[in-house]
Design a protein around this motif. Structure first.
Motif, PDB file in Angstrom:
ATOM      1  N   ASN A   1       1.643  -0.819  -0.014  1.00 56.05           N
ATOM      2  CA  ASN A   1       0.516  -0.222   0.334  1.00 56.05           C
ATOM      3  C   ASN A   1       0.687   1.684   0.513  1.00 56.05           C
ATOM      4  N   THR A   2       1.620   1.046   0.778  1.00 55.10           N
ATOM      5  CA  THR A   2       2.796   1.961   0.579  1.00 55.10           C
ATOM      6  C   THR A   2       3.955   2.515  -0.554  1.00 55.10           C
TER       7      THR A   2
ATOM      8  N   MET B   1       8.376   4.789  -3.550  1.00 50.69           N
ATOM      9  CA  MET B   1       7.234   4.649  -2.811  1.00 50.69           C
ATOM     10  C   MET B   1       6.209   5.674  -2.959  1.00 50.69           C
ATOM     11  N   LYS B   2       5.390   5.790  -2.448  1.00 53.90           N
ATOM     12  CA  LYS B   2       4.855   7.102  -2.931  1.00 53.90           C
ATOM     13  C   LYS B   2       4.684   8.494  -2.361  1.00 53.90           C
TER      14      LYS B   2
ATOM     15  N   ASN C   1      -4.253   3.101   5.435  1.00 55.03           N
ATOM     16  CA  ASN C   1      -4.788   1.961   4.983  1.00 55.03           C
ATOM     17  C   ASN C   1      -4.452   1.230   6.260  1.00 55.03           C
TER      18      ASN C   1
ATOM     19  N   ASP D   1      -0.797   1.039   8.160  1.00 57.65           N
ATOM     20  CA  ASP D   1      -0.029   2.584   7.470  1.00 57.65           C
ATOM     21  C   ASP D   1      -1.131   3.350   6.808  1.00 57.65           C
TER      22      ASP D   1
ATOM     23  N   LEU E   1       0.604   7.699   5.235  1.00 61.44           N
ATOM     24  CA  LEU E   1       0.946   8.956   4.536  1.00 61.44           C
ATOM     25  C   LEU E   1       0.748  10.514   4.740  1.00 61.44           C
TER      26      LEU E   1
ATOM     27  N   GLY F   1       5.569   9.685   7.095  1.00 56.45           N
ATOM     28  CA  GLY F   1       4.270   8.512   6.757  1.00 56.45           C
ATOM     29  C   GLY F   1       5.033   7.282   7.972  1.00 56.45           C
TER      30      GLY F   1
ATOM     31  N   ASN G   1       3.998   2.730   9.394  1.00 57.26           N
ATOM     32  CA  ASN G   1       4.105   0.899   8.554  1.00 57.26           C
ATOM     33  C   ASN G   1       4.089   0.721  10.451  1.00 57.26           C
TER      34      ASN G   1
ATOM     35  N   ARG H   1      14.339   6.892   7.000  1.00 60.86           N
ATOM     36  CA  ARG H   1      14.065   5.780   6.623  1.00 60.86           C
ATOM     37  C   ARG H   1      14.336   5.086   8.011  1.00 60.86           C
TER      38      ARG H   1
ATOM     39  N   THR I   1      -9.076   2.056   2.370  1.00 59.74           N
ATOM     40  CA  THR I   1      -8.332   2.110   2.759  1.00 59.74           C
ATOM     41  C   THR I   1      -9.013   3.821   2.418  1.00 59.74           C
TER      42      THR I   1
END
Length: 815
Positions: free
Chosen positions: A211-212, A239-240, A252, A264, A266, A279, A281, A340, A790
């Motif tokens: 989903n990310t 990544m989004k 999500n 997760d 964002l 974001g 997760n 990250r 979502t």
């Protein structure tokens, strides 16, 4: 080494300045060309992002007869060459957007090149029963040098990880244990947002929630711009990231059977001066199953047999956070900072009943084995990117600095044997741990030369430092404790440094496009056994050429061909010359004489658009010298020794086909197939060998539009058997399905998915040698069911943004 870098730098800068001097003289076509050129860039009107594969068609203004046409590249740019003086109408269109046209474009004999400027296309929107329906991207897009997988279109992988998405991807196979292969090789380079990761590729992919992810890029024949490491090529996970201005976010939530749950989010805020995003997760995944192992070893005219059957359970928990800020420093510059943080905990437990016997012999030994393997640790990365666009179109300088650090990456494995009364009869405990740091710096320069051509040059420096320790303990039945064995315990330091320099020239001539380059790398690696006065060094230069050509055919057709040379360097532990116990039945040892693999890869491709439909054909040939294979032999009774060696040369040749077909307005079919022959030959333990297999993989993906807001998707995957130097992996079938319902004007979506519906996915492998035979089978509990919600806050929109040269930088200042 320094003299080489100085000489190469001077040569490249001299060529760059000479070429730019030619390009700066009016940007006109060569004298005597007798025709002009029309250029422009096509972008999304709302987001300002380039649109690749948009159609730009030129017509005579009075007769409306078609003169010429072209598709845009990955920077949204098009060039119409050989346009005679006159007045024209330009029509620009792209699937899912309203077409536009520009009237009265004048090309004169005095002007060598005419620019249509930036052309913005509005996204097409239909109103259906009060529901806004926007055109969807295809699940897989084929571009000139890569395949792009739009993750949002793969509903069957919604609650999974990047590994689950890759199951649906051409050129990629995934086995039941989540091991990823690219064109039949598990050795490939993984990038996350264009940057390397310090984790093993399969481990990292299993920690990235689907989903990310915005999209995944598959590059099987990368140019010299990329790191040449990795036999199979490159998988780049993008990544989004929010592209539209304002504040927005996406959330999500997922839950499934067998203790599967994840979440997760964002969130981002974007203005014309900066973009900031954050974001996080969390994912917990359990995979129970059953396993069968049959081992047979022969020594001194006696054959020993071990048969085991029992339950196994993989349980993984990982969580992390990411964030960053992009600063738009005026019209020409951008500076980005991002980071990250990831943490993972994995545990593999099994309880199996064992039966042992020998031939000759008439007794059996029956016992129970319990294994518990735990692995965990933390990882973080810090990145800085800078981009400067000069005043000339396509003239730019980019630089990046990335640091990855793995801390507390510990693994502990315990194998204990129990008699009928439940008492421990023996046990082995192994521990490995150690931090690792990787630092990489890049600088890349692109300069236009001779009208439409480009010269690129760059430098990359990477360093990896690690300290790994291994410890062995054996269970003492008298004291009921584990006793440390120093002779099987070691500390190893790794120092790996690589300097790389490349030059790349890209040009066009009428309907031909070409790109040639050369990359040179200096590697210095030292592996040192701490306290044992022993070390191993690699100190050498390597050269990697690449060439890509393309030719545009009429009616939106194109033919492409390419050649690249790549390398697979031995991992640090592959060189360790000491024994390390993996568990009670397996021990491994490295090979300090191991050499690097060298891969020569050739590809020939054809693409054809039929309106909204698409056909892609690719043929390929790959030869690998100094083939590195993991090999097995007998270490002791019922104990296998695992090592690694350069066994010879392997050859793979085959073809891939993909058809994306809108059979009806409500039904899309995506069919892919891969057929190839694999042969490996060489020498093992002083004996020549040759093995060959015919392999084929097929995928069928169907998406049905039940209503304007409801989609049903079903996927079938077959992977055929394949061979290695000592073994054979059997084939398997996987069938997945999902249904997705959009609610509240697509602000909320609900997805129910079922993977491995019929329970046909399993891992089955047989390995044989002169004195051993080992068979393993693992079947996971199925089907795997999950449900995902979502929530789209303020209509979160993301778009990939790539510059015209395929750079991995997240943003480009457009002016």
């Amino acid at each position: 080494m320094i003299n080489r870098f100085v000489a190469m730098t001077i040569l490249t800068l001299t060529l760059s300045n000479a070429g730019y001097a030619q390009a700066s003289q009016g940007q006109r076509l060569p004298a005597g060309a007798g025709a002009g050129m029309l250029t422009g860039q096509v972008v999304d009107a709302e987001l300002g992002t380039p649109l690749e594969y948009a159609n730009a068609v030129l017509y005579e203004r009075t007769s409306q007869a078609q003169v010429t046409g072209a598709m845009t590249d990955n920077g949204g740019n098009f060039r119409l060459i050989g346009v005679k003086p006159g007045t024209y109408t330009l029509k620009v269109s792209f699937m899912g957007y309203y077409p536009t046209e520009i009237d009265s474009i004048v090309v004169s004999s005095e002007d060598g090149m005419v620019s249509a400027g930036v052309i913005s296309l509005e996204r097409a929107v239909l109103m259906m029963e009060g529901v806004e329906v926007t055109s969807a991207k295809p699940g897989v897009e084929f571009q000139i040098d890569k395949k792009v997988i739009n993750v949002d279109q793969h509903y069957t992988a919604t609650s999974g990880t990047a590994v689950d998405v890759l199951q649906n991807v051409p050129s990629v196979t995934v086995d039941i244990e989540g091991n990823v292969s690219l064109r039949g090789s598990t050795n490939f380079t993984l990038l996350i947002d264009g940057r390397p990761t310090i984790l093993e590729p399969s481990d990292a992919l299993q920690q990235i929630p689907a989903n990310t992810i915005e999209n995944i890029e598959i590059i099987t024949n990368p140019s010299v711009r990329y790191d040449p490491s990795g036999m199979g090529g490159i998988i780049n996970v993008v990544m989004k990231k929010q592209r539209a201005q304002g504040t927005s976010g996406i959330v999500n939530l997922s839950v499934g059977l067998a203790e599967r749950y994840s979440a997760d989010f964002l969130a981002s805020h974007r203005t014309d001066r900066f973009n900031v995003y954050l974001g996080a997760n969390y994912n917990h995944d359990a995979r129970p199953g059953t396993t069968t192992v049959e081992n047979q070893t022969t020594a001194n005219d006696t054959t020993s047999f071990v048969y085991s059957l029992g339950d196994m359970r993989w349980e993984r928990t990982f969580y992390g956070a990411r964030g960053g800020i992009d600063l738009y420093l005026g019209k020409h510059d951008m500076l980005s900072f991002s980071g990250r943080l990831m943490s993972r905990r994995m545990e593999n437990t099994s309880e199996r009943s064992y039966t042992e016997w020998t031939d000759p012999g008439d007794t059996q030994n029956i016992y129970v084995s319990k294994t518990d393997m735990k692995r965990g640790g933390d990882f973080y990365s810090i990145n800085t990117d800078y981009a400067h666009n000069f005043s000339g179109q396509g003239h730019k300088l980019t630089a990046s600095l990335a640091m990855n650090r793995r801390i507390g990456m510990d693994e502990e494995s315990t194998t204990e044997l129990f008699d009928g009364a439940g008492a421990i009869t023996s046990g082995v405990l192994t521990r490995t741990k150690g931090p690792s740091t990787r630092l990489q710096a890049n600088i890349d320069y692109v300069r236009p030369v001779i009208v439409t051509n480009q010269l690129s040059a760059g430098y990359q420096y990477s360093i990896r430092l690690a300290l790994d320790s291994t410890e062995l303990y054996e269970y003492d039945t008298d004291s009921a404790t584990y006793v440390f064995w120093p002779q099987f315990s070691h500390n190893v330091e790794y120092d790996d440094r690589i300097h790389a320099f490349y030059g790349l020239y890209k040009g066009e001539w009428e309907k031909f496009g070409y790109q040639v380059g050369l990359r040179s790398e200096y590697s210095n690696r030292v592996v040192e056994l701490v306290g044992e006065d022993e070390s191993f060094t690699i100190d050498r230069w390597d050269y990697f050429p690449s060439a890509h050509v393309s030719y545009e055919l009429p009616a939106e057709q194109e033919v492409m061909a390419s050649h690249t040379r790549r390398i697979r360097r031995p991992r640090g532990r592959d060189l360790e010359p000491f024994l390390t116990w993996m568990d009670a039945y397996n021990v491994r040892i490295g090979n300090p004489a191991l050499e690097s693999e060298y891969i020569n890869s050739y590809e020939l491709g054809y693409q054809k658009h039929f309106g909204r439909n698409f056909l892609s054909l690719e043929s390929y040939y790959r030869m690998t010298e100094n083939k590195i294979e993991r090999i097995r032999s007998v270490y002791d009774v019922n104990v296998l020794l695992h090592s690694v060696d350069n066994v010879g040369t392997d050859y793979a040749y085959g073809a891939e086909v993909m058809v994306d077909w809108d059979l009806f307005k409500w039904l899309n079919l995506n069919l892919t197939g891969d057929v190839y022959n694999y042969r490996i030959e060489g020498e093992l333990y002083g004996e020549p060998f040759s093995r060959e297999s015919f392999n084929w993989n097929a995928r069928a993906n169907g998406t049905v539009k039940l209503t304007g807001s409801t989609r049903f998707q079903m996927t079938g995957i077959y992977v055929s058997p394949s061979v290695s130097a000592q073994g054979r992996r059997e084939g398997f079938i996987i069938t997945n399905a999902a249904i997705r319902q959009d609610l509240w004007n697509r602000k909320l979506s609900a997805t129910l998915q079922v993977r491995d519906i019929f329970g046909t996915a399993k891992h089955e492998f047989l390995s044989e040698g002169a004195d051993f035979r080992s068979y393993t089978e693992f079947t996971r509990q199925s089907p795997v069911v999950s449900f995902t919600l979502t929530l789209n806050l303020n209509r979160f929109r993301q778009e990939s943004e790539r510059d015209e040269n395929g750079e991995e930088y997240e943003e480009e200042v457009i002016f």
